[in-house]
Motif scaffolding. Structure first.
Motif, PDB file in Angstrom:
ATOM      1  N   HIS A  31      22.449  40.637  -1.229  1.00  0.00           N
ATOM      2  CA  HIS A  31      21.123  41.687  -0.851  1.00  0.00           C
ATOM      3  C   HIS A  31      21.307  43.047  -1.575  1.00  0.00           C
ATOM      4  O   HIS A  31      22.541  43.274  -1.852  1.00  0.00           O
TER       5      HIS A  31
ATOM      6  N   CYS B 261      17.587  42.697   8.800  1.00  0.00           N
ATOM      7  CA  CYS B 261      17.990  41.754   7.598  1.00  0.00           C
ATOM      8  C   CYS B 261      19.509  42.154   7.221  1.00  0.00           C
ATOM      9  O   CYS B 261      20.114  41.366   6.624  1.00  0.00           O
TER      10      CYS B 261
ATOM     11  N   GLU C  42      16.411  40.828  -1.415  1.00  0.00           N
ATOM     12  CA  GLU C  42      17.071  39.599  -1.563  1.00  0.00           C
ATOM     13  C   GLU C  42      16.682  38.874  -2.715  1.00  0.00           C
ATOM     14  O   GLU C  42      15.748  38.194  -2.606  1.00  0.00           O
TER      15      GLU C  42
ATOM     16  N   ARG D  45      22.156  42.972   9.245  1.00  0.00           N
ATOM     17  CA  ARG D  45      23.048  42.137   9.996  1.00  0.00           C
ATOM     18  C   ARG D  45      22.758  40.644   9.524  1.00  0.00           C
ATOM     19  O   ARG D  45      24.015  40.066   9.415  1.00  0.00           O
ATOM     20  N   ALA D  46      21.887  40.202   9.482  1.00  0.00           N
ATOM     21  CA  ALA D  46      21.777  38.727   9.049  1.00  0.00           C
ATOM     22  C   ALA D  46      22.392  38.434   7.808  1.00  0.00           C
ATOM     23  O   ALA D  46      23.226  37.505   7.752  1.00  0.00           O
ATOM     24  N   SER D  47      22.161  39.257   6.768  1.00  0.00           N
ATOM     25  CA  SER D  47      22.824  39.042   5.367  1.00  0.00           C
ATOM     26  C   SER D  47      24.325  39.219   5.380  1.00  0.00           C
ATOM     27  O   SER D  47      25.008  38.303   4.906  1.00  0.00           O
ATOM     28  N   LYS D  48      24.818  40.148   6.312  1.00  0.00           N
ATOM     29  CA  LYS D  48      26.353  40.224   6.330  1.00  0.00           C
ATOM     30  C   LYS D  48      26.779  38.947   7.226  1.00  0.00           C
ATOM     31  O   LYS D  48      27.867  38.395   6.830  1.00  0.00           O
ATOM     32  N   GLU D  49      26.216  38.568   8.239  1.00  0.00           N
ATOM     33  CA  GLU D  49      26.547  37.604   8.931  1.00  0.00           C
ATOM     34  C   GLU D  49      26.680  36.196   8.292  1.00  0.00           C
ATOM     35  O   GLU D  49      27.475  35.444   8.427  1.00  0.00           O
ATOM     36  N   HIS D  50      25.729  36.199   7.278  1.00  0.00           N
ATOM     37  CA  HIS D  50      25.576  34.819   6.587  1.00  0.00           C
ATOM     38  C   HIS D  50      25.955  35.081   5.129  1.00  0.00           C
ATOM     39  O   HIS D  50      25.859  33.934   4.391  1.00  0.00           O
ATOM     40  N   ALA D  51      26.715  35.948   4.719  1.00  0.00           N
ATOM     41  CA  ALA D  51      27.094  36.188   3.433  1.00  0.00           C
ATOM     42  C   ALA D  51      26.104  36.167   2.137  1.00  0.00           C
ATOM     43  O   ALA D  51      26.203  35.463   1.340  1.00  0.00           O
ATOM     44  N   LEU D  52      24.986  36.893   2.331  1.00  0.00           N
ATOM     45  CA  LEU D  52      23.798  36.537   1.484  1.00  0.00           C
ATOM     46  C   LEU D  52      23.735  37.868   0.825  1.00  0.00           C
ATOM     47  O   LEU D  52      23.987  39.102   1.272  1.00  0.00           O
TER      48      LEU D  52
END
Length: 199
Positions: free
Chosen positions: A23, A12, A49, A14-21
């Motif tokens: 969190h 989660c 999130e 990694r994904a949040s950093k990649e997609h600028a979410l």
């Protein structure tokens, strides 16, 4: 929620950093303070999130059905899809009541998708998944304002997830997220067994 070296929380992050979410990474004490419904063991952390949510399936399906009808589409219920085939620039679907043709086909057959997708080389395994609707003693702690949708990764790689009490439901949903016994929709045992509770 999960081990800090597990798959879910690091994934989660990694994904949040990649997609600028937006969190928050919560340590064990922060999780227990903010969400006292969870008492985590050592080595567990939380990923939160605030923009995450829950899709209410039944109202979503009603909305999709209404949109189809508003745009001239037709819903044909109570008929089983037997097979389908593509030929040139069209697709045909044969059911127990008729045969339909269209330019495109979207297969959303749920547990029946395995048979429908075999022709494409997709090996979909359908497994029995047990879910429970529980009524905690302190239901106010499980209202959406106090408890988000959640997922806990266990040390053996399984997952347990749940929702707060949703509108129209008397309890909270708790279920396991892990492949169960392989079944077909026609032969699956839909009764709750003693072993379901034991897990």
């Amino acid at each position: 929620l999960g081990p800090d070296d597990g798959g879910i929380v690091p994934g989660c992050l990694r994904a949040s950093k990649e997609h600028a979410l937006s969190h928050e990474l919560l340590d064990r004490a922060s999780v227990s303070s903010r969400f006292p419904q969870f008492q985590l063991e050592d080595g567990y952390v939380g990923f939160y999130e605030s923009a995450a949510g829950i899709l209410l399936v039944e109202p979503a399906m009603v909305a999709h059905t209404e949109l189809v009808r508003c745009h001239g589409g037709r819903i044909n219920g109570d008929e089983t899809v037997l097979d389908w085939h593509a030929s040139g620039d069209s697709v045909s679907v044969r059911t127990t009541k008729s045969e339909y043709s269209a330019a495109r086909l979207v297969i959303a057959g749920g547990a029946w998708s395995g048979d429908l997708l075999k022709g494409l080389g997709v090996n979909l395994r359908v497994t029995r998944q047990t879910m429970f609707w529980l009524s905690p003693n302190e239901m106010e702690s499980f209202e959406p304002e106090r408890l988000p949708a959640w997922f806990v990764e266990t040390r053996d790689g399984r997952g347990i997830y749940g929702f707060p009490r949703l509108p129209g439901h008397v309890g909270v949903k708790v279920a396991e997220h892990f492949p169960g016994l392989e079944v077909t929709p026609e032969t699956m045992d839909r009764e709750c067994q003693e072993a379901d509770w034991a897990e």
